[in-house]
Write an enzyme that holds these catalytic residues in place. Structure first.
Site, PDB file in Angstrom:
ATOM      1  N   SER A 199      11.761  33.101   1.087  1.00  0.00           N
ATOM      2  CA  SER A 199      12.969  33.401   1.871  1.00  0.00           C
ATOM      3  C   SER A 199      12.746  34.700   2.621  1.00  0.00           C
ATOM      4  O   SER A 199      11.988  35.563   2.172  1.00  0.00           O
ATOM      5  CB  SER A 199      14.177  33.583   0.949  1.00  0.00           C
ATOM      6  OG  SER A 199      14.083  34.821   0.264  1.00  0.00           O
ATOM      7  N   ASP A 200      13.392  34.850   3.780  1.00  0.00           N
ATOM      8  CA  ASP A 200      13.419  36.184   4.361  1.00  0.00           C
ATOM      9  C   ASP A 200      14.277  37.033   3.417  1.00  0.00           C
ATOM     10  O   ASP A 200      15.081  36.512   2.625  1.00  0.00           O
ATOM     11  CB  ASP A 200      13.963  36.180   5.792  1.00  0.00           C
ATOM     12  CG  ASP A 200      13.570  37.473   6.527  1.00  0.00           C
ATOM     13  OD1 ASP A 200      13.131  38.434   5.870  1.00  0.00           O
ATOM     14  OD2 ASP A 200      13.712  37.523   7.767  1.00  0.00           O
ATOM     15  N   TRP A 201      14.113  38.344   3.503  1.00  0.00           N
ATOM     16  CA  TRP A 201      14.734  39.253   2.531  1.00  0.00           C
ATOM     17  C   TRP A 201      16.265  39.240   2.675  1.00  0.00           C
ATOM     18  O   TRP A 201      16.808  39.760   3.635  1.00  0.00           O
ATOM     19  CB  TRP A 201      14.151  40.647   2.712  1.00  0.00           C
ATOM     20  CG  TRP A 201      12.916  40.901   1.893  1.00  0.00           C
ATOM     21  CD1 TRP A 201      12.728  41.958   1.042  1.00  0.00           C
ATOM     22  CD2 TRP A 201      11.716  40.116   1.808  1.00  0.00           C
ATOM     23  NE1 TRP A 201      11.485  41.863   0.430  1.00  0.00           N
ATOM     24  CE2 TRP A 201      10.854  40.752   0.872  1.00  0.00           C
ATOM     25  CE3 TRP A 201      11.290  38.925   2.377  1.00  0.00           C
ATOM     26  CZ2 TRP A 201       9.591  40.239   0.535  1.00  0.00           C
ATOM     27  CZ3 TRP A 201      10.043  38.414   2.052  1.00  0.00           C
ATOM     28  CH2 TRP A 201       9.219  39.062   1.143  1.00  0.00           C
ATOM     29  N   GLY A 202      16.910  38.606   1.738  1.00  0.00           N
ATOM     30  CA  GLY A 202      18.361  38.499   1.833  1.00  0.00           C
ATOM     31  C   GLY A 202      18.786  37.258   2.605  1.00  0.00           C
ATOM     32  O   GLY A 202      19.939  37.154   3.021  1.00  0.00           O
ATOM     33  N   GLY A 203      17.887  36.317   2.763  1.00  0.00           N
ATOM     34  CA  GLY A 203      18.208  35.119   3.539  1.00  0.00           C
ATOM     35  C   GLY A 203      18.683  33.946   2.694  1.00  0.00           C
ATOM     36  O   GLY A 203      18.935  32.866   3.219  1.00  0.00           O
TER      37      GLY A 203
END
Ligand code: BGC
Length: 739
Positions: A266-270
């Site tokens: 995942s993208d960071w916080g996605g």
């Protein structure tokens, strides 16, 4: 035979085979790919539910846990596409203050794309992979291949331009070069992350054909041809689901159609939803609870979607371990390819080779956009005084801009590079001209520069004009920088124009001298209302550690420029499809109304002249194209034709030319762009030399994506192969028929 015995025998046999250098002729059961699967089966048969859950989400800002009981180490990721990020504190974005984590900053990916040279992409991948390896990173969070849809996207500098074919050709060697080091490339941001300001809430509305023809090809090439071991989900939504847990993008297309066997990170916080994260293709969750990336000290990793919440849903019987086992298998595969890869090399950090690579790639990516009266290269025999003007001549550009920010061992500024190269041959005068971004500390990395300057605009311009008057030539270094709302992650630009009243300053300079060279330091197109009064324009990008040396080499002519634009420079924003017919940077649904007409496809369709066209770039020599010849004028379905064109260096010095092939479908039953890039060759020619450049065209170059049959279709009929030096500079063409 028991699995453990089989495994033992396989290990013994494999060690012997490897020791004897027989790896390439290994039977299947000793082939690392097959053998690794056996190791994964074995590890999975021993892992507890808790251990499985532990390896599919982060344990710190950039690492995820291994299985200590089984000797499986942690997995370490790092940004980013242009260099290895400094070490950060365990759960924070800021650097940890180590003293041995300074890296080489390679040119930003727009500059790499501008080389139009796949060997440069391979060199880039190899070099950055070695740096990552030395720093003991397992996953490099890059490269980025989101398509350049609007010049306002704050993150365009991290990507490879507007054309899916160019980006595809460049991303493959990059990925392979990185992964040869036992470091996974994590291709990002999949998919449709084409604007920043509302990146967490925007939802592009794109039809299937546009998706497959424009926005997916570079990701597909990275996966299918490059063999990428990991991919990063984007922040935005698509068709009702966030891209990090998106059934269509991840399960159906990536893992289904393309057969991706790596891990989706995942993208960071996605990650936003546990159930979707379970079922919709996410394998490894990072950065959750970072609240728009501002917080970070209070992360509790057990609260991640793929942590306790997931475990509870399995224990309650709502999910079996089917999805979990698939995620674990993929994460373990990623580990066997990287952290547990015993064949990987040692890597190296800030080596002379890496500095040389940064210099060479940078110099080859610089684009000479305009050069009236051959004002460039600067003749050091006749030039006595050079005025260097502009903040970007002195400003460090390797910090700032978001996650690609670096801590470099060294960065040569343009002014420094010129001073070193010019030496005593000419006097160099400097004036700042404008004050832009004076930030010098970014995520606790200190550039060491103190750029505050409280002089008024009037005073700054007056000083610059005075310096310009005293010089034989003015080298103006301006453009954008890595501050918010410029070339920066998290925000988009507000306009196409240059910031900090630079237009006023350039106009003032052009009034006192007709020898101004504008060097645009940016990862984006900018407006140039003063273009007619400035004789030379150079696209100077963000070139990293060796920026000043690469730029000086081109400006004085040590290197003959050979870069070509990987995206169109429009005259005004309305000349871009996204701004004319589509929407850009929206909270919520964002209509990509221009459909396929991205970049030069828009200029062609609407007959709009660009400021500088896609593929444009001049040289200090000249090239003449002869007549294109084709080996046969009828092509069978599934067949191919070969097109040859002689190219001659008609100037007086050696140089490189990027010969571009565009295909036009002359009898399409559906709307097709006027022409599309389907080949390019970078050819080096001595003065007077001619070489035949050859292109092979197969049906993939003729196809469009038919959304009804959900397949690529090459329609019978007439096609034209257009060969030229830029999208707006076609020199020769040939017709042929597809049966
Ligand atoms: C960016 C990614 C980056 C990640 C980790 C995110 O905000 O979008 O590109 O790799 O942070 O720093």
């Amino acid at each position: 035979m028991k699995t453990t015995v089989k495994l033992f025998m396989a290990i013994v046999a494999l060690s012997c085979a490897v020791a004897c250098g027989e790896k390439s002729s290994l039977p299947d059961y000793l082939n690392p790919e097959v053998y690794v699967e056996a190791r994964i089966d074995d590890a999975m048969s021993r892992m507890t539910l808790d251990e499985k859950i532990a390896i599919i989400h982060a344990q710190s800002k950039f690492s995820s846990a291994g299985v200590p009981r089984l000797g499986i180490p942690e997995l370490w990721t790092t940004d980013g596409p242009h260099g290895i990020r400094p070490e950060v504190l365990w759960d924070e974005w800021v650097q940890a203050g180590w003293t041995n984590d300074k890296c080489v900053a390679f040119p930003a990916l727009t500059a790499l794309a501008a080389t139009w040279n796949t060997d440069m992409a391979a060199l880039y991948g190899k070099s950055i992979g070695e740096e990552a390896r030395y720093r003991e990173k397992d996953v490099l969070l890059g490269p980025g291949v989101n398509i350049y849809r609007s010049p306002l996207n704050g993150r365009n500098f991290e990507y490879m331009g507007e054309d899916p074919y160019l980006a595809s050709r460049m991303v493959v060697p990059y990925v392979q070069g990185v992964q040869r080091n036992g470091v996974a490339a994590c291709v990002k941001h999949y998919a449709l992350n084409n604007s920043e300001t509302f990146r967490h809430t925007t939802e592009p509305v794109v039809d299937d054909r546009t998706l497959y023809e424009i926005y997916l090809p570079a990701f597909k090439a990275a996966v299918v041809e490059g063999g990428a071991w990991s991919i990063m989900g984007a922040y935005n939504l698509f068709r009702g689901e966030h891209a990090c847990h998106n059934d269509l993008l991840l399960n159906k297309i990536l893992k289904g159609e393309w057969g991706f066997d790596g891990a989706v990170i995942s993208d960071w916080g996605g990650t936003h939803d546990t159930r979707e994260a379970i079922t919709n293709g996410l394998d490894l969750e990072f950065g959750t609870w970072t609240d728009g990336l501002t917080m970070g000290k209070t992360n509790s990793y057990d609260l991640y979607h793929l942590a306790d919440a997931y475990k509870k849903l399995i224990e309650s019987g709502e999910y079996t371990t089917k999805e979990l086992d698939d995620k674990v298998r993929r994460v373990l595969r990623l580990m066997y390819r990287t952290s547990m890869n015993r064949d990987k090399p040692m890597g190296s950090l800030v080596s002379d080779e890496h500095i040389a690579a940064a210099y060479t790639i940078g110099a080859e990516g610089i684009v000479l956009l305009k050069n009236d009266n051959n004002i460039l290269p600067i003749n050091l025999e006749t030039t006595k005084t050079i005025a260097v003007i502009g903040e970007n001549a002195i400003k460090m550009m390797t910090i700032g801009g978001g996650s690609s920010s670096l801590k470099v061992k060294k960065e040569v500024s343009p002014l420094e590079g010129l001073r070193k190269r010019v030496g005593d041959s000419a006097e160099i005068l400097y004036a700042r001209g404008y004050v832009g971004d004076t930030t010098s500390v970014y995520k606790r990395v200190d550039s060491g520069q103190r750029l505050a300057d409280d002089r008024s605009e009037k005073e700054l311009i007056a000083e610059a004009v005075d310096v310009a008057k005293r010089a034989d030539v003015v080298l103006y270094f301006g453009g954008l920088n890595k501050a918010k709302r410029q070339d920066c992650e998290g925000t988009d630009r507000e306009s196409l124009g240059l910031p900090y009243s630079q237009d006023k300053l350039i106009a003032a300079l052009a009034e006192v001298t007709d020898r101004v060279v504008f060097v645009n330091i940016s990862g984006n197109a900018v407006a140039m209302p003063w273009i007619d009064s400035v004789p030379a324009i150079v696209q100077g990008w963000y070139l990293g550690s060796e920026a000043g040396n690469s730029l000086a080499a081109v400006l004085v002519g040590d290197v003959n420029p050979s870069g070509k634009l990987p995206f169109t420079f429009p005259v005004q924003l309305a000349d871009t499809g996204a701004h004319s017919m589509g929407q850009f940077s929206k909270d919520g649904e964002e209509y990509y109304g221009e459909g396929l007409l991205v970049g030069y496809r828009w200029n062609d369709a609407k007959d709009v002249a660009p400021l500088f066209a896609f593929g444009h770039g001049l040289s200090y020599t000249t090239f003449e194209y002869g007549e294109a010849k084709i080996n046969r004028t009828t092509m069978k379905q599934g067949g191919e034709v070969t097109i040859t064109v002689p190219v001659t260096n008609t100037g007086s010095r050696s140089g490189k030319e990027v010969v571009q092939l565009y295909i036009a479908d002359r009898e399409a039953s559906v709307m097709r762009p006027e022409k599309e890039l389907k080949g390019f060759v970078k050819v080096e020619l001595e003065a007077g030399q001619t070489k035949n450049v050859e292109f092979t065209v197969d049906s993939s170059a003729l196809s469009y994506f038919d959304d009804k049959s959900h397949s690529w279709v090459a329609e019978a009929g007439e096609f034209e192969a257009l060969i030229g030096a830029a999208a707006d500079d076609i020199r020769t063409s040939v017709l042929f028929n597809l049966k």
